[in-house]
Enzyme design. Structure first.
Site, PDB file in Angstrom:
ATOM      1  CG  LEU A   7      34.579 -34.854  47.161  1.00 17.95           C
ATOM      2  CD1 LEU A   7      34.772 -36.068  47.705  1.00 17.95           C
ATOM      3  CD2 LEU A   7      34.900 -33.851  48.060  1.00 17.95           C
ATOM      4  CG  HIS A   8      32.782 -37.804  40.589  1.00 19.83           C
ATOM      5  ND1 HIS A   8      34.032 -38.382  40.760  1.00 19.83           N
ATOM      6  CD2 HIS A   8      32.067 -38.590  39.805  1.00 19.83           C
ATOM      7  CE1 HIS A   8      34.110 -39.762  40.239  1.00 19.83           C
ATOM      8  NE2 HIS A   8      32.786 -39.745  39.712  1.00 19.83           N
TER       9      HIS A   8
END
Ligand code: UD1
Ligand code: UDP
Length: 373
Positions: A210-211
Protein backbone atom coordinates in the site's frame (compact mmCIF):
# COMPACT_ATOMS: atom_id res chain seq x y z
CA UNK A 1 32.62 10.30 -11.70
CA UNK A 2 31.23 10.25 -15.21
CA UNK A 3 33.71 11.42 -17.84
CA UNK A 4 32.92 13.81 -20.62
CA UNK A 5 34.21 12.28 -23.83
CA UNK A 6 34.63 14.40 -26.93
CA UNK A 7 35.70 11.87 -29.53
CA UNK A 8 34.03 8.68 -28.43
CA UNK A 9 33.94 5.27 -29.97
CA UNK A 10 30.58 4.23 -28.48
CA UNK A 11 27.44 6.30 -28.12
CA UNK A 12 26.76 7.49 -24.58
CA UNK A 13 23.37 6.78 -23.03
CA UNK A 14 22.39 8.40 -19.75
CA UNK A 15 19.87 6.35 -17.77
CA UNK A 16 17.93 8.14 -15.03
CA UNK A 17 16.59 6.16 -12.06
CA UNK A 18 15.39 7.21 -8.62
CA UNK A 19 12.63 5.05 -7.17
CA UNK A 20 12.34 1.38 -6.18
CA UNK A 21 10.54 0.03 -9.28
CA UNK A 22 13.12 1.76 -11.49
CA UNK A 23 15.94 -0.19 -9.86
CA UNK A 24 14.13 -3.46 -10.68
CA UNK A 25 13.72 -2.32 -14.31
CA UNK A 26 17.24 -0.93 -14.61
CA UNK A 27 18.86 -4.20 -13.53
CA UNK A 28 18.28 -6.16 -16.77
CA UNK A 29 18.26 -3.04 -18.94
CA UNK A 30 21.60 -1.72 -17.77
CA UNK A 31 23.22 -5.08 -18.44
CA UNK A 32 21.85 -5.14 -22.00
CA UNK A 33 22.69 -1.49 -22.72
CA UNK A 34 26.28 -1.86 -21.55
CA UNK A 35 26.91 -4.53 -24.15
CA UNK A 36 26.19 -1.98 -26.88
CA UNK A 37 26.73 1.58 -25.63
CA UNK A 38 28.50 3.41 -22.82
CA UNK A 39 25.92 3.90 -20.07
CA UNK A 40 26.08 6.68 -17.50
CA UNK A 41 23.70 5.79 -14.66
CA UNK A 42 22.21 8.72 -12.75
CA UNK A 43 20.33 8.21 -9.45
CA UNK A 44 18.17 11.21 -8.57
CA UNK A 45 17.96 10.19 -4.91
CA UNK A 46 14.16 10.06 -4.88
CA UNK A 47 14.33 6.86 -2.80
CA UNK A 48 17.22 6.76 -0.38
CA UNK A 49 16.54 4.39 2.56
CA UNK A 50 18.81 1.34 2.33
CA UNK A 51 15.89 -1.05 1.86
CA UNK A 52 14.32 1.20 -0.83
CA UNK A 53 17.51 1.69 -2.86
CA UNK A 54 20.92 0.19 -2.04
CA UNK A 55 19.42 -3.23 -1.23
CA UNK A 56 18.29 -3.45 -4.88
CA UNK A 57 21.67 -2.41 -6.26
CA UNK A 58 23.38 -5.04 -4.08
CA UNK A 59 20.97 -7.89 -4.74
CA UNK A 60 20.46 -7.31 -8.47
CA UNK A 61 24.05 -6.38 -9.31
CA UNK A 62 23.11 -2.97 -10.70
CA UNK A 63 26.24 -0.93 -11.44
CA UNK A 64 26.90 1.82 -8.89
CA UNK A 65 25.42 5.11 -10.10
CA UNK A 66 27.91 7.41 -11.83
CA UNK A 67 26.04 10.35 -10.28
CA UNK A 68 23.82 10.62 -7.23
CA UNK A 69 21.83 13.84 -7.11
CA UNK A 70 20.53 13.43 -3.55
CA UNK A 71 17.05 14.85 -4.26
CA UNK A 72 14.12 13.21 -2.50
CA UNK A 73 11.10 13.69 -0.27
CA UNK A 74 9.40 16.98 -1.03
CA UNK A 75 6.30 18.22 -2.81
CA UNK A 76 5.85 17.23 -6.45
CA UNK A 77 6.76 20.65 -7.84
CA UNK A 78 9.79 21.14 -5.65
CA UNK A 79 11.11 17.60 -6.16
CA UNK A 80 10.59 17.65 -9.92
CA UNK A 81 11.97 21.19 -10.22
CA UNK A 82 15.12 20.43 -8.25
CA UNK A 83 15.66 17.25 -10.27
CA UNK A 84 15.14 19.16 -13.51
CA UNK A 85 17.78 21.70 -12.58
CA UNK A 86 20.31 19.09 -11.45
CA UNK A 87 19.64 16.80 -14.43
CA UNK A 88 20.05 19.67 -16.88
CA UNK A 89 23.51 20.33 -15.44
CA UNK A 90 24.33 16.61 -15.60
CA UNK A 91 23.20 16.33 -19.24
CA UNK A 92 25.29 19.38 -20.16
CA UNK A 93 28.31 17.82 -18.53
CA UNK A 94 27.92 14.21 -19.70
CA UNK A 95 26.65 15.21 -23.16
CA UNK A 96 24.82 11.92 -23.76
CA UNK A 97 23.56 10.92 -27.20
CA UNK A 98 20.30 9.77 -25.59
CA UNK A 99 18.59 9.82 -22.21
CA UNK A 100 16.67 6.71 -21.10
CA UNK A 101 13.87 7.05 -18.54
CA UNK A 102 11.74 4.30 -17.02
CA UNK A 103 8.19 4.11 -15.74
CA UNK A 104 6.22 7.04 -14.39
CA UNK A 105 7.81 8.68 -11.35
CA UNK A 106 8.90 12.26 -10.83
CA UNK A 107 12.44 11.10 -11.71
CA UNK A 108 11.08 9.86 -15.06
CA UNK A 109 9.46 13.18 -15.93
CA UNK A 110 12.42 15.29 -14.77
CA UNK A 111 14.85 13.18 -16.83
CA UNK A 112 12.66 13.40 -19.92
CA UNK A 113 12.12 17.15 -19.66
CA UNK A 114 15.76 17.98 -18.96
CA UNK A 115 16.88 16.03 -22.03
CA UNK A 116 14.11 17.14 -24.39
CA UNK A 117 14.66 20.83 -23.62
CA UNK A 118 18.33 20.41 -24.50
CA UNK A 119 17.49 18.66 -27.77
CA UNK A 120 18.73 15.25 -26.57
CA UNK A 121 16.49 12.36 -27.72
CA UNK A 122 14.59 10.57 -24.98
CA UNK A 123 13.77 6.85 -24.82
CA UNK A 124 10.86 5.92 -22.54
CA UNK A 125 10.70 2.38 -21.19
CA UNK A 126 7.12 1.41 -20.24
CA UNK A 127 5.61 3.89 -22.67
CA UNK A 128 1.89 4.04 -23.45
CA UNK A 129 0.58 2.95 -20.05
CA UNK A 130 -2.61 4.77 -19.08
CA UNK A 131 -4.97 4.50 -16.12
CA UNK A 132 -7.08 7.40 -17.49
CA UNK A 133 -7.14 8.81 -13.97
CA UNK A 134 -5.54 12.24 -13.91
CA UNK A 135 -5.69 12.36 -10.12
CA UNK A 136 -2.71 10.00 -10.13
CA UNK A 137 0.53 11.97 -10.28
CA UNK A 138 1.96 9.05 -12.27
CA UNK A 139 -0.62 9.50 -15.06
CA UNK A 140 0.63 13.06 -15.60
CA UNK A 141 4.23 11.86 -15.60
CA UNK A 142 3.47 9.13 -18.14
CA UNK A 143 1.59 11.31 -20.57
CA UNK A 144 4.11 14.14 -20.55
CA UNK A 145 7.07 11.80 -20.85
CA UNK A 146 5.56 9.97 -23.82
CA UNK A 147 4.92 13.24 -25.63
CA UNK A 148 8.59 14.31 -25.51
CA UNK A 149 10.09 10.89 -26.29
CA UNK A 150 11.71 9.83 -29.57
CA UNK A 151 11.74 6.11 -28.77
CA UNK A 152 8.72 4.66 -26.97
CA UNK A 153 9.13 1.11 -25.69
CA UNK A 154 5.72 -0.40 -25.04
CA UNK A 155 5.21 -3.60 -23.06
CA UNK A 156 1.85 -4.56 -24.58
CA UNK A 157 -0.42 -3.99 -27.62
CA UNK A 158 -2.73 -1.92 -25.38
CA UNK A 159 0.11 0.50 -24.71
CA UNK A 160 0.79 0.84 -28.45
CA UNK A 161 -2.92 1.54 -29.01
CA UNK A 162 -3.03 4.16 -26.25
CA UNK A 163 -0.17 6.04 -27.92
CA UNK A 164 -1.82 5.83 -31.33
CA UNK A 165 -4.97 7.34 -29.87
CA UNK A 166 -2.89 10.30 -28.69
CA UNK A 167 -1.38 10.67 -32.16
CA UNK A 168 2.00 9.12 -31.29
CA UNK A 169 3.12 6.67 -33.99
CA UNK A 170 6.77 7.38 -34.70
CA UNK A 171 9.42 5.59 -32.67
CA UNK A 172 6.89 3.25 -31.05
CA UNK A 173 8.09 -0.33 -30.47
CA UNK A 174 6.36 -3.20 -28.71
CA UNK A 175 9.21 -4.97 -26.98
CA UNK A 176 7.69 -6.79 -24.00
CA UNK A 177 8.21 -5.85 -20.39
CA UNK A 178 11.47 -5.31 -18.55
CA UNK A 179 9.90 -6.43 -15.25
CA UNK A 180 9.20 -9.77 -16.95
CA UNK A 181 12.93 -9.92 -17.75
CA UNK A 182 13.66 -9.38 -14.05
CA UNK A 183 11.27 -12.16 -13.01
CA UNK A 184 12.68 -14.61 -15.57
CA UNK A 185 16.22 -13.82 -14.46
CA UNK A 186 15.60 -13.99 -10.71
CA UNK A 187 12.78 -16.41 -9.88
CA UNK A 188 15.04 -19.40 -9.40
CA UNK A 189 17.37 -17.37 -7.17
CA UNK A 190 14.33 -16.27 -5.16
CA UNK A 191 13.20 -19.85 -4.60
CA UNK A 192 16.65 -20.56 -3.19
CA UNK A 193 15.76 -18.27 -0.25
CA UNK A 194 12.86 -20.46 0.86
CA UNK A 195 14.56 -22.05 3.88
CA UNK A 196 15.37 -18.61 5.33
CA UNK A 197 11.72 -17.44 5.26
CA UNK A 198 10.11 -19.72 7.78
CA UNK A 199 7.20 -17.45 8.71
CA UNK A 200 5.83 -17.47 5.16
CA UNK A 201 4.89 -21.05 4.33
CA UNK A 202 3.42 -21.10 0.80
CA UNK A 203 -0.35 -20.80 0.82
CA UNK A 204 -0.57 -19.76 4.48
CA UNK A 205 -0.73 -15.98 4.06
CA UNK A 206 -1.89 -13.05 1.97
CA UNK A 207 0.60 -10.43 0.83
CA UNK A 208 -0.32 -6.73 0.78
CA UNK A 209 1.39 -3.51 -0.31
CA UNK A 210 0.00 0.00 0.00
CA UNK A 211 1.65 3.25 -1.02
CA UNK A 212 -0.37 5.20 -3.58
CA UNK A 213 -0.62 8.83 -2.59
CA UNK A 214 -4.38 8.90 -3.19
CA UNK A 215 -4.83 5.92 -0.81
CA UNK A 216 -2.43 6.67 2.03
CA UNK A 217 -2.40 10.47 2.22
CA UNK A 218 -6.11 10.53 3.01
CA UNK A 219 -6.33 9.41 6.68
CA UNK A 220 -9.92 8.21 6.40
CA UNK A 221 -9.17 6.14 3.32
CA UNK A 222 -6.01 4.67 4.83
CA UNK A 223 -7.88 3.70 8.02
CA UNK A 224 -10.61 2.07 5.91
CA UNK A 225 -8.11 0.09 3.84
CA UNK A 226 -6.18 -1.08 6.89
CA UNK A 227 -9.50 -2.05 8.50
CA UNK A 228 -10.34 -4.21 5.49
CA UNK A 229 -6.94 -5.93 5.53
CA UNK A 230 -7.28 -6.59 9.28
CA UNK A 231 -10.49 -8.55 8.58
CA UNK A 232 -9.12 -10.86 5.88
CA UNK A 233 -9.40 -14.52 6.87
CA UNK A 234 -5.65 -15.35 6.82
CA UNK A 235 -2.50 -13.55 8.03
CA UNK A 236 -1.68 -10.55 5.85
CA UNK A 237 2.04 -9.80 5.46
CA UNK A 238 2.35 -6.06 4.80
CA UNK A 239 5.88 -4.86 3.93
CA UNK A 240 5.41 -1.21 4.67
CA UNK A 241 6.43 1.51 2.20
CA UNK A 242 8.02 4.44 4.10
CA UNK A 243 5.29 6.83 2.91
CA UNK A 244 2.66 4.58 4.49
CA UNK A 245 4.76 4.03 7.63
CA UNK A 246 4.97 7.81 7.99
CA UNK A 247 1.21 8.34 7.47
CA UNK A 248 0.27 5.58 9.95
CA UNK A 249 2.65 7.08 12.48
CA UNK A 250 1.13 10.56 12.07
CA UNK A 251 -2.34 9.07 12.61
CA UNK A 252 -1.12 6.96 15.56
CA UNK A 253 -2.71 4.01 13.79
CA UNK A 254 -1.26 0.60 14.67
CA UNK A 255 -2.71 -2.06 12.37
CA UNK A 256 -3.97 -5.14 14.21
CA UNK A 257 -6.24 -8.07 13.38
CA UNK A 258 -4.62 -10.34 10.82
CA UNK A 259 -2.16 -7.69 9.58
CA UNK A 260 1.56 -8.43 10.16
CA UNK A 261 3.68 -5.35 9.49
CA UNK A 262 7.11 -5.88 7.94
CA UNK A 263 9.83 -3.49 6.77
CA UNK A 264 10.09 -3.22 2.96
CA UNK A 265 11.73 -6.38 1.64
CA UNK A 266 14.38 -6.74 -1.05
CA UNK A 267 13.40 -7.90 -4.52
CA UNK A 268 14.15 -11.64 -4.26
CA UNK A 269 12.28 -11.91 -0.95
CA UNK A 270 9.38 -10.02 -2.56
CA UNK A 271 9.24 -12.40 -5.53
CA UNK A 272 9.17 -15.35 -3.16
CA UNK A 273 6.42 -13.79 -1.03
CA UNK A 274 4.40 -13.02 -4.16
CA UNK A 275 4.78 -16.54 -5.52
CA UNK A 276 3.72 -18.20 -2.25
CA UNK A 277 0.79 -15.94 -1.32
CA UNK A 278 -2.83 -17.18 -1.40
CA UNK A 279 -3.60 -13.80 -2.95
CA UNK A 280 -2.08 -10.33 -3.16
CA UNK A 281 -3.82 -7.09 -2.11
CA UNK A 282 -2.03 -4.09 -3.57
CA UNK A 283 -2.18 -0.62 -5.08
CA UNK A 284 1.22 -1.03 -6.76
CA UNK A 285 1.53 -1.17 -10.53
CA UNK A 286 4.55 -3.48 -10.56
CA UNK A 287 3.14 -5.85 -7.96
CA UNK A 288 -0.11 -6.33 -9.95
CA UNK A 289 1.96 -7.26 -12.96
CA UNK A 290 4.24 -9.63 -11.04
CA UNK A 291 1.18 -11.33 -9.48
CA UNK A 292 -0.18 -11.92 -12.98
CA UNK A 293 3.14 -13.28 -14.24
CA UNK A 294 3.54 -15.56 -11.21
CA UNK A 295 -0.08 -16.80 -11.31
CA UNK A 296 -1.03 -15.44 -7.89
CA UNK A 297 -4.57 -13.97 -7.69
CA UNK A 298 -4.53 -10.21 -7.13
CA UNK A 299 -6.99 -7.72 -5.65
CA UNK A 300 -6.15 -4.16 -6.63
CA UNK A 301 -7.00 -1.50 -4.06
CA UNK A 302 -7.77 1.12 -6.70
CA UNK A 303 -10.62 1.94 -9.05
CA UNK A 304 -8.45 1.82 -12.18
CA UNK A 305 -5.36 0.07 -13.47
CA UNK A 306 -2.96 0.81 -16.30
CA UNK A 307 -2.18 -2.93 -16.51
CA UNK A 308 -5.61 -3.80 -17.96
CA UNK A 309 -4.56 -7.20 -19.32
CA UNK A 310 -4.18 -8.49 -15.76
CA UNK A 311 -7.96 -8.22 -15.30
CA UNK A 312 -8.60 -11.09 -17.74
CA UNK A 313 -10.45 -14.02 -16.27
CA UNK A 314 -10.58 -12.37 -12.84
CA UNK A 315 -6.84 -12.92 -12.21
CA UNK A 316 -6.76 -9.33 -10.96
CA UNK A 317 -9.87 -7.65 -9.53
CA UNK A 318 -10.32 -3.91 -9.15
CA UNK A 319 -11.86 -3.66 -5.69
CA UNK A 320 -11.38 0.05 -5.09
CA UNK A 321 -11.21 1.01 -1.42
CA UNK A 322 -14.59 -0.22 -0.12
CA UNK A 323 -14.07 -2.92 2.55
CA UNK A 324 -17.16 -4.83 1.40
CA UNK A 325 -15.75 -5.13 -2.13
CA UNK A 326 -12.27 -6.06 -0.91
CA UNK A 327 -13.62 -8.79 1.37
CA UNK A 328 -15.98 -10.04 -1.34
CA UNK A 329 -13.03 -10.29 -3.76
CA UNK A 330 -11.10 -12.30 -1.17
CA UNK A 331 -14.06 -14.65 -0.69
CA UNK A 332 -14.44 -15.12 -4.44
CA UNK A 333 -10.75 -16.08 -4.74
CA UNK A 334 -11.06 -18.52 -1.82
CA UNK A 335 -14.09 -20.15 -3.53
CA UNK A 336 -12.42 -20.45 -6.94
CA UNK A 337 -8.81 -19.55 -7.57
CA UNK A 338 -8.64 -17.66 -10.88
CA UNK A 339 -6.01 -18.66 -13.44
CA UNK A 340 -3.78 -15.94 -14.83
CA UNK A 341 -2.81 -16.28 -18.45
CA UNK A 342 0.18 -14.00 -18.85
CA UNK A 343 1.68 -16.43 -21.38
CA UNK A 344 3.85 -14.44 -23.74
CA UNK A 345 1.95 -11.20 -23.19
CA UNK A 346 4.97 -9.50 -21.60
CA UNK A 347 7.47 -11.28 -23.83
CA UNK A 348 9.87 -14.06 -22.91
CA UNK A 349 12.26 -12.09 -20.75
CA UNK A 350 14.17 -10.44 -23.58
CA UNK A 351 12.63 -6.95 -23.60
CA UNK A 352 15.86 -5.37 -22.34
CA UNK A 353 17.83 -6.91 -25.18
CA UNK A 354 15.32 -5.62 -27.70
CA UNK A 355 15.42 -2.13 -26.19
CA UNK A 356 19.23 -2.01 -26.15
CA UNK A 357 19.38 -3.14 -29.79
CA UNK A 358 16.85 -0.50 -30.87
CA UNK A 359 18.63 2.24 -28.91
CA UNK A 360 21.98 1.33 -30.49
CA UNK A 361 20.39 1.22 -33.95
CA UNK A 362 18.73 4.61 -33.45
CA UNK A 363 21.98 6.22 -32.30
CA UNK A 364 24.10 4.75 -35.06
CA UNK A 365 21.46 5.80 -37.58
CA UNK A 366 21.84 9.38 -36.33
CA UNK A 367 25.60 9.15 -36.68
CA UNK A 368 25.30 7.53 -40.10
CA UNK A 369 27.27 4.48 -38.97
CA UNK A 370 26.55 0.76 -38.85
CA UNK A 371 25.01 -0.93 -35.82
CA UNK A 372 27.18 -1.40 -32.74
CA UNK A 373 25.47 -4.51 -31.43
C1 UD1 B 1 7.10 7.10 -5.77
C2 UD1 B 1 6.46 7.35 -7.12
C3 UD1 B 1 5.43 6.27 -7.38
C4 UD1 B 1 6.00 4.89 -7.23
C5 UD1 B 1 6.69 4.75 -5.90
C6 UD1 B 1 7.41 3.43 -5.85
C7 UD1 B 1 6.20 9.68 -7.87
C8 UD1 B 1 5.24 10.78 -8.05
N1 UD1 B 1 5.75 8.63 -7.15
O1 UD1 B 1 6.09 7.24 -4.78
O2 UD1 B 1 4.95 6.40 -8.70
O3 UD1 B 1 4.97 3.95 -7.32
O4 UD1 B 1 7.66 5.80 -5.74
O5 UD1 B 1 7.65 3.00 -4.56
O6 UD1 B 1 7.30 9.74 -8.34
N2 UD1 B 1 10.32 8.01 1.89
C9 UD1 B 1 11.26 7.61 2.81
N3 UD1 B 1 12.37 6.99 2.36
C10 UD1 B 1 12.63 6.75 1.04
C11 UD1 B 1 11.66 7.16 0.12
C12 UD1 B 1 10.51 7.78 0.54
O7 UD1 B 1 11.09 7.81 4.02
O8 UD1 B 1 13.68 6.15 0.72
C13 UD1 B 1 9.06 8.63 2.37
C14 UD1 B 1 9.18 10.14 2.61
O9 UD1 B 1 8.34 10.46 3.68
C15 UD1 B 1 8.60 10.68 1.31
C16 UD1 B 1 7.49 9.68 1.01
O10 UD1 B 1 8.04 8.43 1.39
O11 UD1 B 1 8.10 11.99 1.45
C17 UD1 B 1 7.07 9.63 -0.44
O12 UD1 B 1 8.19 9.42 -1.30
P1 UD1 B 1 8.11 9.87 -2.84
O13 UD1 B 1 9.34 9.43 -3.53
O14 UD1 B 1 7.71 11.29 -2.93
O15 UD1 B 1 6.85 9.08 -3.38
P2 UD1 B 1 6.47 7.54 -3.28
O16 UD1 B 1 5.21 7.42 -2.53
O17 UD1 B 1 7.64 6.76 -2.85
N1 UDP C 1 9.01 -4.52 -4.14
C1 UDP C 1 10.01 -5.04 -3.33
N2 UDP C 1 9.85 -5.00 -1.98
C2 UDP C 1 8.74 -4.47 -1.39
C3 UDP C 1 7.71 -3.95 -2.23
C4 UDP C 1 7.88 -3.98 -3.60
O1 UDP C 1 11.02 -5.53 -3.83
O2 UDP C 1 8.67 -4.46 -0.15
C5 UDP C 1 9.19 -4.55 -5.60
C6 UDP C 1 8.11 -5.28 -6.35
O3 UDP C 1 8.36 -6.67 -6.38
C7 UDP C 1 8.19 -4.62 -7.72
C8 UDP C 1 8.53 -3.20 -7.38
O4 UDP C 1 9.13 -3.22 -6.08
O5 UDP C 1 9.24 -5.19 -8.48
C9 UDP C 1 7.28 -2.36 -7.36
O6 UDP C 1 7.54 -1.14 -6.77
P1 UDP C 1 6.43 -0.27 -6.04
O7 UDP C 1 5.29 -1.10 -5.64
O8 UDP C 1 7.13 0.50 -5.00
O9 UDP C 1 6.04 0.79 -7.19
P2 UDP C 1 5.04 0.78 -8.44
O10 UDP C 1 5.28 -0.44 -9.24
O11 UDP C 1 3.64 0.90 -7.91
O12 UDP C 1 5.40 2.04 -9.16
Amino acid sequence: MARTVKARSRPVVMTVVGARPQFVKAAPLSRALRRRVREVLVHTGQHYDHEMSQAFFDQLGIPAPDRHLGIGSSSHGRMTGRMLEALEATVLEVRPDMVVVLGDTNSTLAGALAAAKLGIPVAHVEAGLRSFDDRMPEEINRRLTDHVSSLLFCPTPTAVRNLREEGIRRGVHRVGDVMMDAVVRNLRRAHGLRPAMKDAAPGSYYLATLHRQENVDDPARLATLVGALERLPHPVLLPLHPRTRDRLHRMSLQPGGNVRLRPPVAYLEMLLLEAGARAIFTDSGGVQKEAFILGTPCVTLRATTEWVETLRGGANRLAGTEPARILAAARAIERRRPQSRAGRLYGRGRASEAIATLVARFLHGRRGRGPAA
